[in-house]
Motif scaffolding. Structure first.
Motif, PDB file in Angstrom:
ATOM      1  N   SER A 125      19.474  12.575 -28.272  1.00 41.33           N
ATOM      2  CA  SER A 125      18.338  12.321 -27.476  1.00 41.33           C
ATOM      3  C   SER A 125      18.601  12.878 -26.025  1.00 41.33           C
ATOM      4  CB  SER A 125      18.085  10.719 -27.169  1.00 41.33           C
ATOM      5  OG  SER A 125      18.989  10.080 -26.805  1.00 41.33           O
ATOM      6  N   ILE A 129      19.167   7.400 -34.225  1.00 35.98           N
ATOM      7  CA  ILE A 129      18.557   7.140 -32.959  1.00 35.98           C
ATOM      8  C   ILE A 129      17.778   6.287 -32.794  1.00 35.98           C
ATOM      9  CG2 ILE A 129      17.594   8.489 -30.876  1.00 35.98           C
ATOM     10  CD1 ILE A 129      18.467  11.054 -32.086  1.00 35.98           C
ATOM     11  N   VAL A 158      14.311   4.509 -31.436  1.00 35.42           N
ATOM     12  CA  VAL A 158      13.055   5.191 -30.822  1.00 35.42           C
ATOM     13  C   VAL A 158      12.237   3.726 -30.228  1.00 35.42           C
ATOM     14  CG1 VAL A 158      10.928   6.349 -31.421  1.00 35.42           C
ATOM     15  CG2 VAL A 158      12.963   6.867 -32.461  1.00 35.42           C
TER      16      VAL A 158
END
Lengths: 389, 339, 305
Positions: free
Chosen positions: B216, B258, B260
């Motif tokens: 990210s 990741i 979100v």
């Protein structure tokens, strides 16, 4: 791995293969031993220490001499003898001239047989006459440049040769005592003092440092203040003072050594405990109701064992050093007992004429110090791989 | 486009007591002038080692075993020590991960920033000082002239990283290697530093290599991304391609792990099962094989080649091979579905 | 800074007070010692002692008297030698001992710092192995063995140096080397490990990344940082040089303070032992204090409260 005919077969990934951490598995002790073995100096030190212990324990039993037996006929005899071959007499033989101008008969294999009877001193000719089985031989001290010579009746010097002293392998001291046997007894004293003192310091250090580190807070502050004050001035000074008070002797030196040298151990233990006691496994032990003593003995001490062992190993050469140092300045074990330090001290004044009396114990001290230091270094590296440089 | 850095078949190993650790294996990539390239991968994947090798900054146990690194056409791997020194800090500079330990605690901040200028230019003392203070101002250090005479311990982590950035930019390098510059910082500070880097990137002409384990962070900085695993490049793509059509199971795993913000409560973050390979004895084939849910037997046996996905996108996965069957192939089936 | 110094001075005096108290109590606990009744001493010494220490007074009065004496630098009369004071021993012996100690510390630092640095920079090469071998010898061989060895070889065998005494500068050389042996080896090893540690730090990598040469890195970034641990042990080093001098002075028959101490021990000259111990302690505490102040000055990270 077998070669598959169809390379596009799917493979099942097994959890086990994923989670295995590659690399050889060894227990902690095996790992330490493995790393220790890798250092030749450490292994050599270890072997020398074992030999020294055997030397100290069994040596005196095998020796023909004792550490206190004096033979005033054979004083200050070196390990190497310059012997004069007497010829022309009824029985040919050899003789050694001692430092105090006496004549000693020496057998072929270098054994000291007996003093040769003194006849008279001829001051005008600067000769000292001896009676060697009916023949008169003389020590001639007339010629300074040539030094002492053994001459026959006709005034000609005999031939010389160097032989190894067969009776006293390392020679004798100024009272005619066997150096080798005294060295063995010295090893007993030095090693005993070192091991006992290191052990007592270990115990005191662990208790003191453990309590200080575990309790923390004001108790810790006060206890560490004491350690600070003690270590402000060199520990040898305290040992000297205590030795002065207790009077020299085997026990006093142990007491003196044990009374101050624990401070380094206490510091190490405290540092370890302080660092460890905040960790989760100690908290876990506490939550399941383990007693403080149990936590210290079963969790904290075992986990700080590495630095403790290294510090303890290093205490041994320190103790040997301090003991020899004390003996050297006249505060060691009392005569006729011998420690390496007292032997050095005794030999100091006659260093020029009888260096062997100094070299043997000095060498023994160095060898022991070397060995323990190498072991300590090896252990430190083996126990704490992080410290490796 | 003019190539600034071209790395060919770079291979680096560390020689330890336990044997040879193959940290970087046969890596090739290129970088253009002014480009921002992201390198992503978990710790031990060889990201940092690649660039330390190029700059000759490996620890004593490390050795480049082969390959080239052409910087403006000149090979840095074969370059002499003094040649390399002239390039380091001047043409290529580095920002390190831990600003706490990367600054000399006994030297003034200003002196450390100015040092590169002292080494690489013939400017006078006053001029060097002026430039260093200007640089400190550019990285938004308040009262720069006064802070010039501070010691590192008087600075916070974020401030120290600003100093590191100032230090790396002061000679106007054509390439800046930022090795996890925000990893050691708090999240809010991280944001400030990233913002600063983005601003500086606009003003300066330098190319940047941004090394991170955090996709990210890379997404907000870079145009192109290289994904590394087990000392190898697994995938290389533009940032859009990587997020939209990841072409390697490892990248897909990374993307799934990741968080979100507007994620469904039901959809869980998925960690990649297993642990990274032992680089003392890496798998004969694809390094990811033991953790890959799509693994085929060929993956175990030989290292996959670079397979082209698009002009700007390549993947080192066997499933992209022209011989790979379509059925059960996530990539090819996806392609079929889309077509 | 001033507050820090004041605090350190206060703690210095507190430490000294404890040392004085301990020595005093230890000396008082000796059976047949200087402060007990069963003694066989010359009448005059006896009288001097009784007068000096008010031996008929209670213990605490005696102690405060002794401390009062110390405050005006009076260590009292000798217990063995009539009409001699402990102060005389010190003024006789200390100049020589301090000269020898000073020479040794200079000699030590001049050799140990470069040797340790070379060893670290050439880590693993023959220079390092040689220097470390010598340093291990220096650490393990007791000073009296080094001293006698040096004396045997250089004075008796080679005749390069005088056997006894310090009538010329030459006379100082062997004692200085023998005295320095341990500290030299210890500081060399410390310097080596400290420099190695510093050279492995991240900020050294930063300096490398700036394009600084290896020599520049060592001189500008590593050396000063590596010196910090060395500075911290300078105090204890001075201590070991001072106490080491007992045997060195004995072997080389140098009329320093150490030899006075050793003869006092042999003679059981209790007041002299006590006085010299306290004198040593004072010097050491003062040295450690000076080193601490210096340490604070070279390391900006140390915060003074």
């Amino acid at each position: 791995m077998e070669i598959t005919a169809v390379p596009w077969d799917k493979i099942d990934i097994e959890k086990e293969t994923m989670e295995t951490i590659a690399g050889e598995q060894r227990s902690f002790a095996q790992d330490v031993w493995y790393r220790f073995k890798k250092r030749p100096s450490a292994v050599a030190g270890f072997c020398v220490v074992i030999l020294l212990v055997l030397f100290a324990v069994f040596g005196p039993l095998l020796s023909r001499h004792t550490y206190f037996e004096q033979n005033l006929a054979f004083v200050n005899i070196p390990p190497f003898l310059k012997v004069w071959k007497i010829e022309g007499a009824g029985t040919p033989g050899s003789a050694y001239i001692t430092q105090n101008l006496k004549l000693v008969e020496v057998s072929k294999d270098g054994r000291l047989v007996a003093p040769i009877p003194f006849v008279r001193e001829d001051i005008s000719k600067k000769r000292i006459l001896f009676d060697y089985s009916g023949t008169v031989v003389a020590i001639d001290y007339s010629d300074r440049a040539q030094g002492l010579r053994l001459v026959g009746t006709d005034g000609s010097a005999f031939l010389t040769k160097k032989v190894w002293n067969g009776t006293y392998l390392l020679g004798t001291d100024s009272l005619g005592r066997d150096m080798l046997t005294r060295l063995m007894f010295g090893a007993r004293i030095s090693l005993t003092v070192a091991f006992i003192a290191a052990f007592i310091n270990l115990i005191i250090g662990i208790l003191y440092g453990g309590i200080s580190g575990y309790l923390g807070g004001n108790v810790d502050n006060a206890m560490m203040r004491v350690v600070d004050v003690i270590s402000t001035i060199p520990l040898t000074l305290y040992v000297i003072l205590i030795m002065v008070i207790l009077d020299s002797g085997f026990l006093s030196i142990i007491v003196a050594l044990s009374s101050v040298y624990w401070v380094s151990m206490a510091r190490v233990v405290r540092g370890q405990i302080m660092a460890l006691k905040e960790q989760e496994f100690v908290l876990a032990a506490r939550t399941i109701g383990t007693s403080p003593m149990g936590i210290v003995m079963r969790h904290l001490i075992p986990n700080s064992l590495g630095p403790i062992i290294v510090t303890a190993t290093m205490l041994i050469p320190t103790a040997i050093f301090v003991e020899s140092f004390m003996s050297f300045i006249g505060l060691g074990v009392s005569a006729p007992m011998a420690s390496w330090g007292t032997m050095c001290n005794d030999a100091l004044e006659t260093m020029k004429s009888t260096p062997h009396q100094l070299f043997a114990p000095a060498f023994a001290i160095c060898l022991t110090m070397f060995s323990f230091n190498f072991i300590g270094d090896g252990l430190r590296d083996a126990l704490d791989p992080k410290l490796r440089k | 486009m003019a190539g600034l850095l071209e790395v060919k078949n770079l291979t680096t190993s560390f020689f330890t007591q336990n044997g040879e650790v193959k940290a970087v294996r046969d890596i090739s990539f290129s970088l253009d002038q002014g480009e921002v390239l992201g390198i992503v991968g978990e710790s031990g994947s060889g990201k940092s080692v690649t660039f330390l090798s190029i700059l000759g900054l490996l620890a004593d146990s490390g050795r480049v075993k082969g390959g080239q690194a052409l910087f403006n056409g000149k090979d840095l791997i074969g370059a002499g020590k003094s040649e390399l020194r002239k390039i380091r800090g001047n043409d290529i500079s580095m920002i390190f991960q831990d600003p706490m330990s990367s600054l000399n605690p006994l030297k003034l901040i200003g002196a450390q920033v100015a040092e590169s200028l002292e080494i690489h230019t013939n400017l006078g003392r006053a001029e060097i000082r002026r430039k260093a203070i200007m640089m400190l101002e550019r990285v938004r250090i308040p009262e720069a002239a006064k802070r010039y005479n501070s010691y590192p311990h008087e600075f916070s982590g974020g401030m120290r990283q600003r100093v590191m950035i100032a230090m790396s930019l002061i000679c106007n390098p054509s390439l800046v290697i930022a090795d996890e510059p925000t990893t050691a910082l708090d999240v809010t500070i991280q944001d400030q530093i990233l913002k600063l880097l983005r601003e500086l990137r606009r003003d300066m002409q330098s190319a940047i290599v941004f090394i991170s384990h955090d996709l990210s962070v890379i997404a907000g900085m870079c145009q192109r991304v290289i994904v590394m695993y087990g000392g190898m490049i697994m995938e290389e793509a533009s940032i859009e391609e990587l997020f939209e059509t990841p072409a390697h199971p490892y990248t897909m795993g990374l993307l799934r792990s990741i968080p979100v913000i507007d994620q469904d409560k039901d959809s869980m973050l998925e960690p990649i099962p297993g642990s990274p390979p032992d680089m003392l004895a890496p798998p004969a084939g694809c390094p990811f094989v033991v953790r890959c849910v799509h693994a085929r037997s060929i993956c175990r046996e030989s290292v996959p080649p670079y397979n082209t996905v698009s002009e700007t996108h390549r993947s080192r996965c066997w499933l992209w091979s022209s011989d790979a069957p379509v059925s059960g192939n996530i990539f090819k089936e996806r392609g079929v579905a889309r077509a | 800074m001033i507050w820090y110094i004041a605090k350190r001075i206060a703690s210095m005096f507190a430490t000294l007070f404890v040392v004085v108290l301990l020595t005093f109590l230890l000396m008082h606990s000796i059976p047949g010692g200087p402060f007990t009744a069963e003694r066989r001493l010359p009448e005059s010494v006896e009288r001097a002692l009784v007068k000096k220490y008010k031996l008929d007074a209670p213990l605490h009065v005696q102690f405060f008297d002794y401390v009062k004496g110390l405050l005006v630098f009076d260590l009292g009369p000798s217990f063995k030698y009539e009409g001699r004071s402990v102060n005389e021993f010190i003024t006789e012996g200390f100049p020589l001992s301090s000269r020898l100690g000073l020479m040794s510390i200079v000699f030590t630092l001049f050799l140990a710092l470069p040797l340790g640095s070379i060893s670290a920079i050439k880590s693993g090469k023959w220079q390092d192995i040689l220097i470390m071998f010598l340093a291990t010898m220096g650490i393990t061989i007791p000073s009296f063995v080094i001293a006698t060895g040096l004396m045997y070889v250089f004075s008796f065998r080679l005749g390069w140096f005088p056997v006894f005494g310090v009538s010329s500068v030459k006379g100082y050389i062997l004692p200085m080397i023998a005295l320095s042996g341990y500290s030299l080896a210890f500081i060399t090893r410390l310097m080596r490990s400290s420099l190695l540690e510093v050279m492995g730090q991240d900020y050294i990598r930063t300096a490398r990344a700036k394009g600084l040469s290896e020599t520049g890195i060592v001189l500008k970034h590593a050396l000063r940082n590596a010196l910090i641990p060395v500075v911290t042990i300078l105090g204890p080093t001075l201590a070991s040089l001072l106490t080491g001098s007992f045997v060195i002075e004995k072997i080389f028959a140098l009329p320093g303070m150490g030899i006075h101490f050793v003869t006092s021990i042999a003679n059981r000259d209790y007041t002299a032992i006590m006085g010299i111990t306290i004198f040593y302690a004072t010097i050491l505490v003062a040295m450690v204090f000076i080193v601490d102040i210096f340490y604070v000055m070279i390391d900006p990270r140390i915060k003074l409260q």
